[in-house]
Design a protein around this motif. Structure first.
Motif, PDB file in Angstrom:
ATOM      1  N   LEU A 174       7.467 -62.080  21.523  1.00 27.40           N
ATOM      2  CA  LEU A 174       6.890 -61.837  20.204  1.00 27.40           C
ATOM      3  C   LEU A 174       5.562 -61.097  20.316  1.00 27.40           C
ATOM      4  CD1 LEU A 174       7.625 -65.187  18.334  1.00 27.40           C
ATOM      5  CD2 LEU A 174       8.808 -63.002  18.089  1.00 27.40           C
ATOM      6  N   GLU A 175       4.762 -61.436  21.332  1.00 26.92           N
ATOM      7  CA  GLU A 175       3.496 -60.738  21.550  1.00 26.92           C
ATOM      8  C   GLU A 175       3.744 -59.244  21.799  1.00 26.92           C
ATOM      9  OE1 GLU A 175       1.275 -62.451  24.712  1.00 26.92           O
ATOM     10  OE2 GLU A 175       1.127 -64.423  23.797  1.00 26.92           O
ATOM     11  N   VAL A 176       4.736 -58.948  22.619  1.00 23.00           N
ATOM     12  CA  VAL A 176       5.038 -57.551  22.938  1.00 23.00           C
ATOM     13  C   VAL A 176       5.565 -56.831  21.704  1.00 23.00           C
ATOM     14  CG1 VAL A 176       6.520 -56.033  24.314  1.00 23.00           C
ATOM     15  CG2 VAL A 176       5.423 -58.015  25.374  1.00 23.00           C
ATOM     16  N   TRP A 177       6.410 -57.499  20.922  1.00 24.11           N
ATOM     17  CA  TRP A 177       6.915 -56.878  19.696  1.00 24.11           C
ATOM     18  C   TRP A 177       5.773 -56.492  18.771  1.00 24.11           C
ATOM     19  CZ3 TRP A 177      11.655 -60.360  18.020  1.00 24.11           C
ATOM     20  CH2 TRP A 177      12.701 -60.180  18.934  1.00 24.11           C
ATOM     21  N   ASP A 178       4.806 -57.386  18.613  1.00 24.37           N
ATOM     22  CA  ASP A 178       3.657 -57.071  17.758  1.00 24.37           C
ATOM     23  C   ASP A 178       2.896 -55.863  18.293  1.00 24.37           C
ATOM     24  OD1 ASP A 178       4.197 -59.130  16.004  1.00 24.37           O
ATOM     25  OD2 ASP A 178       2.809 -60.551  16.951  1.00 24.37           O
ATOM     26  N   ALA A 179       2.734 -55.803  19.609  1.00 27.18           N
ATOM     27  CA  ALA A 179       2.016 -54.674  20.218  1.00 27.18           C
ATOM     28  C   ALA A 179       2.758 -53.365  20.002  1.00 27.18           C
ATOM     29  CB  ALA A 179       1.808 -54.930  21.708  1.00 27.18           C
ATOM     30  N   VAL A 180       4.084 -53.397  20.100  1.00 22.29           N
ATOM     31  CA  VAL A 180       4.881 -52.178  19.891  1.00 22.29           C
ATOM     32  C   VAL A 180       4.767 -51.713  18.442  1.00 22.29           C
ATOM     33  CG1 VAL A 180       7.226 -51.226  19.890  1.00 22.29           C
ATOM     34  CG2 VAL A 180       6.474 -52.692  21.774  1.00 22.29           C
ATOM     35  N   ARG A 181       4.811 -52.657  17.511  1.00 19.79           N
ATOM     36  CA  ARG A 181       4.650 -52.286  16.097  1.00 19.79           C
ATOM     37  C   ARG A 181       3.296 -51.618  15.855  1.00 19.79           C
ATOM     38  NH1 ARG A 181       6.757 -57.724  15.378  1.00 19.79           N
ATOM     39  NH2 ARG A 181       8.958 -57.647  14.798  1.00 19.79           N
ATOM     40  N   GLU A 182       2.267 -52.122  16.520  1.00 19.73           N
ATOM     41  CA  GLU A 182       0.937 -51.537  16.356  1.00 19.73           C
ATOM     42  C   GLU A 182       0.893 -50.107  16.880  1.00 19.73           C
ATOM     43  OE1 GLU A 182      -1.924 -54.071  18.175  1.00 19.73           O
ATOM     44  OE2 GLU A 182      -1.444 -55.789  16.910  1.00 19.73           O
ATOM     45  N   LEU A 183       1.638 -49.830  17.941  1.00 18.90           N
ATOM     46  CA  LEU A 183       1.683 -48.460  18.465  1.00 18.90           C
ATOM     47  C   LEU A 183       2.186 -47.503  17.391  1.00 18.90           C
ATOM     48  CD1 LEU A 183       3.226 -48.840  22.054  1.00 18.90           C
ATOM     49  CD2 LEU A 183       0.832 -48.773  21.399  1.00 18.90           C
ATOM     50  N   ALA A 184       3.311 -47.861  16.764  1.00 24.73           N
ATOM     51  CA  ALA A 184       3.895 -46.978  15.753  1.00 24.73           C
ATOM     52  C   ALA A 184       3.001 -46.873  14.525  1.00 24.73           C
ATOM     53  CB  ALA A 184       5.282 -47.481  15.363  1.00 24.73           C
ATOM     54  N   THR A 185       2.368 -47.973  14.147  1.00 23.39           N
ATOM     55  CA  THR A 185       1.460 -47.954  13.001  1.00 23.39           C
ATOM     56  C   THR A 185       0.319 -46.974  13.230  1.00 23.39           C
ATOM     57  OG1 THR A 185       1.989 -50.254  12.453  1.00 23.39           O
ATOM     58  CG2 THR A 185      -0.058 -49.355  11.566  1.00 23.39           C
ATOM     59  N   ALA A 186      -0.113 -46.865  14.480  1.00 24.54           N
ATOM     60  CA  ALA A 186      -1.208 -45.955  14.819  1.00 24.54           C
ATOM     61  C   ALA A 186      -0.739 -44.510  14.999  1.00 24.54           C
ATOM     62  CB  ALA A 186      -1.904 -46.425  16.091  1.00 24.54           C
ATOM     63  N   GLY A 187       0.567 -44.257  14.816  1.00 24.14           N
ATOM     64  CA  GLY A 187       1.076 -42.895  14.873  1.00 24.14           C
ATOM     65  C   GLY A 187       1.743 -42.492  16.173  1.00 24.14           C
ATOM     66  N   THR A 188       1.831 -43.419  17.132  1.00 24.31           N
ATOM     67  CA  THR A 188       2.482 -43.110  18.405  1.00 24.31           C
ATOM     68  C   THR A 188       4.001 -43.151  18.243  1.00 24.31           C
ATOM     69  OG1 THR A 188       0.638 -44.136  19.592  1.00 24.31           O
ATOM     70  CG2 THR A 188       2.662 -43.782  20.838  1.00 24.31           C
ATOM     71  N   THR A 189       4.675 -42.193  18.843  1.00 26.60           N
ATOM     72  CA  THR A 189       6.136 -42.187  18.852  1.00 26.60           C
ATOM     73  C   THR A 189       6.619 -43.079  19.987  1.00 26.60           C
ATOM     74  OG1 THR A 189       6.167 -39.914  18.033  1.00 26.60           O
ATOM     75  CG2 THR A 189       8.192 -40.742  19.049  1.00 26.60           C
ATOM     76  N   VAL A 190       7.578 -43.956  19.689  1.00 27.36           N
ATOM     77  CA  VAL A 190       8.051 -44.911  20.689  1.00 27.36           C
ATOM     78  C   VAL A 190       9.565 -44.777  20.857  1.00 27.36           C
ATOM     79  CG1 VAL A 190       8.251 -47.349  21.319  1.00 27.36           C
ATOM     80  CG2 VAL A 190       6.203 -46.538  20.115  1.00 27.36           C
ATOM     81  N   LEU A 191       9.990 -44.575  22.103  1.00 29.53           N
ATOM     82  CA  LEU A 191      11.400 -44.682  22.455  1.00 29.53           C
ATOM     83  C   LEU A 191      11.545 -45.944  23.285  1.00 29.53           C
ATOM     84  CD1 LEU A 191      14.303 -43.599  22.579  1.00 29.53           C
ATOM     85  CD2 LEU A 191      13.653 -42.356  24.661  1.00 29.53           C
ATOM     86  N   LEU A 192      12.345 -46.865  22.783  1.00 29.91           N
ATOM     87  CA  LEU A 192      12.474 -48.195  23.367  1.00 29.91           C
ATOM     88  C   LEU A 192      13.894 -48.381  23.866  1.00 29.91           C
ATOM     89  CD1 LEU A 192      11.477 -51.314  23.491  1.00 29.91           C
ATOM     90  CD2 LEU A 192      12.532 -51.460  21.232  1.00 29.91           C
ATOM     91  N   THR A 193      14.078 -48.614  25.165  1.00 27.37           N
ATOM     92  CA  THR A 193      15.413 -48.931  25.659  1.00 27.37           C
ATOM     93  C   THR A 193      15.550 -50.444  25.744  1.00 27.37           C
ATOM     94  OG1 THR A 193      15.020 -49.078  28.058  1.00 27.37           O
ATOM     95  CG2 THR A 193      15.223 -46.870  27.103  1.00 27.37           C
ATOM     96  N   THR A 194      16.688 -50.946  25.339  1.00 26.88           N
ATOM     97  CA  THR A 194      16.905 -52.383  25.363  1.00 26.88           C
ATOM     98  C   THR A 194      18.395 -52.673  25.362  1.00 26.88           C
ATOM     99  OG1 THR A 194      16.415 -54.476  24.233  1.00 26.88           O
ATOM    100  CG2 THR A 194      16.824 -52.568  22.828  1.00 26.88           C
ATOM    101  N   GLN A 195      18.735 -53.865  25.827  1.00 23.88           N
ATOM    102  CA  GLN A 195      20.112 -54.341  25.688  1.00 23.88           C
ATOM    103  C   GLN A 195      20.157 -55.560  24.783  1.00 23.88           C
ATOM    104  OE1 GLN A 195      21.688 -56.044  29.400  1.00 23.88           O
ATOM    105  NE2 GLN A 195      19.664 -55.789  30.305  1.00 23.88           N
ATOM    106  N   HIS A 196      19.005 -55.864  24.157  1.00 20.42           N
ATOM    107  CA  HIS A 196      18.918 -57.015  23.264  1.00 20.42           C
ATOM    108  C   HIS A 196      19.039 -56.553  21.807  1.00 20.42           C
ATOM    109  CE1 HIS A 196      17.886 -59.478  26.651  1.00 20.42           C
ATOM    110  NE2 HIS A 196      16.838 -58.727  26.933  1.00 20.42           N
TER     111      HIS A 196
END
Length: 270
Positions: A174-196
Motif C-alpha cells: 500500500l505504501e508503494v501504491w501511494d508513492a506511485v500515485r504521487e508520481l503520476a499526480t506530479a506529471g511523471t509518466t509511469v509504465l508499471l509491469t505486474t502480474q497482480h
C-alpha cells in the motif's frame, strides 16, 4: 483545434528472440504523458524483456521503440536521460543512510546541490525522520519508497517500474501504491509491469495485457470489463478478506483497533 501530445512511450512491431524462443512477437503500445499504464502478464510473457529494451539494456530484433521522442536504438543516451528504471528489488546501498543514497545518485547525475536534492526527495516520500538512518534498517516498504525516490533524481520524464511490489507485505504494498500515485499526480509518466490483477486495477489509467509476446488487449479498466457479458445482480453477503483482516489488525484500516502492546513497535521493525 486541440493539439494531441505525442506518446511518452511509443512501441511498434517490437520483436525479440533468444535462440529459438520468440519472447516478443510484434508488440504495439502507446503510453500517454502523465499517465500510469500497467503492463499485465504472467511470468514468461515478455514483460521484463520489453522493459530492458526500453531501458536500452537489450536490443530488439525488429520494430521500433521511443521514449520521450528518443529512439532506443539510435539515441540511447537521450533515452537514458529521459527514463528511469526501477527493478523488481530495491537497489539501495544498505550501508549508506537514506539521505546518502539519494545524494550519491544526484552526484552521479552531476546535479548541483546533491544534498538539497536528497532532502527534497526525503520530504516528498515521507522519509525525513529515517533519512539519517542506514538503509539496511528500513522496512520493505521504506526501502522501496527510497528506491522510487532515487529513480526520480534528475526529474526523468518516464519511470518504468518492473514488478515494484515483489516480495512486499500488504502494508508495504500500500505504501508503494501511494508513492506511485504521487508520481503520476506530479506529471511523471509511469509504465508499471505486474502480474497482480489488483495492482493494475488500483493504479492504472490504462491496462495492456501481454500474452505470449503480444499485446492482446489494451484499454481502461471499464473498457476491458465491457469485453465480458454484463454481470447479473445478486444479493451476496461478502465477508472481509484475509487482507482486510490483516490490515485492520495491525491498525492500518478503520474498523478494528490494533492489539494492545503494538504501540512500541519501532519504524524499522514494521
Amino acid at each position: 483545434m486541440s493539439v494531441v501530445e505525442a506518446p511518452a512511450i511509443r512501441i511498434r512491431g517490437l520483436e525479440r528472440s533468444f535462440r529459438d524462443v520468440s519472447v516478443l512477437r510484434g508488440v504495439d503500445l502507446d503510453v500517454a504523458p502523465g499517465t500510469i499504464v500497467a503492463l499485465l502478464g504472467a511470468n514468461g510473457a515478455g514483460k521484463t524483456t520489453l522493459v530492458r529494451i526500453l531501458a536500452t539494456l537489450l536490443r530488439q530484433d525488429a520494430g521500433t521503440a521511443s521514449v520521450a521522442g528518443h529512439d532506443v536504438r539510435s539515441d540511447a543516451r537521450g533515452v537514458r536521460e529521459a527514463l528511469s528504471l526501477t527493478g523488481q528489488f530495491a537497489a539501495v546501498d544498505e550501508v549508506l543512510t537514506g539521505r546518502e543514497n539519494l545524494a550519491l545518485v544526484a552526484r552521479l547525475r552531476h546535479l548541483p546541490d546533491p544534498n538539497g536534492v536528497a532532502d527534497a526527495l526525503l520530504e516528498r516520500f515521507s522519509l525525513v525522520e529515517a533519512g539519517r538512518r542506514r538503509a539496511g534498517t528500513y522496512s520493505g516498504g521504506m526501502r522501496r519508497r527510497l528506491d522510487l525516490a532515487m529513480s526520480l533524481v534528475g526529474d526523468p520524464a518516464v519511470v518504468v517500474l518492473d514488478e515494484p511490489t515483489t516480495g512486499l507485505d500488504p502494508l508495504a504494498r500500500l505504501e508503494v501504491w501511494d508513492a506511485v500515485r504521487e508520481l503520476a499526480t506530479a506529471g511523471t509518466t509511469v509504465l508499471l509491469t505486474t502480474q497482480h490483477l489488483e495492482e493494475a486495477e488500483q493504479l492504472a489509467d490504462r491496462i495492456a495485457i501481454l500474452h505470449r509476446g503480444r499485446i492482446v488487449q489494451d484499454g481502461t479498466l471499464a473498457e476491458l470489463r465491457a469485453l465480458l457479458p454484463q454481470a447479473t445482480v445478486e444479493m451476496v453477503e461478502r465477508g472481509p478478506s484475509l487482507e482486510d483482516v490483516f490490515l485492520a489488525v495491525v491498525g492500518e484500516r478503520p474498523g478494528l483497533e490494533s492489539p494492545a502492546g503494538d504501540a512500541g513497535t519501532s519504524e524499522g521493525e514494521r
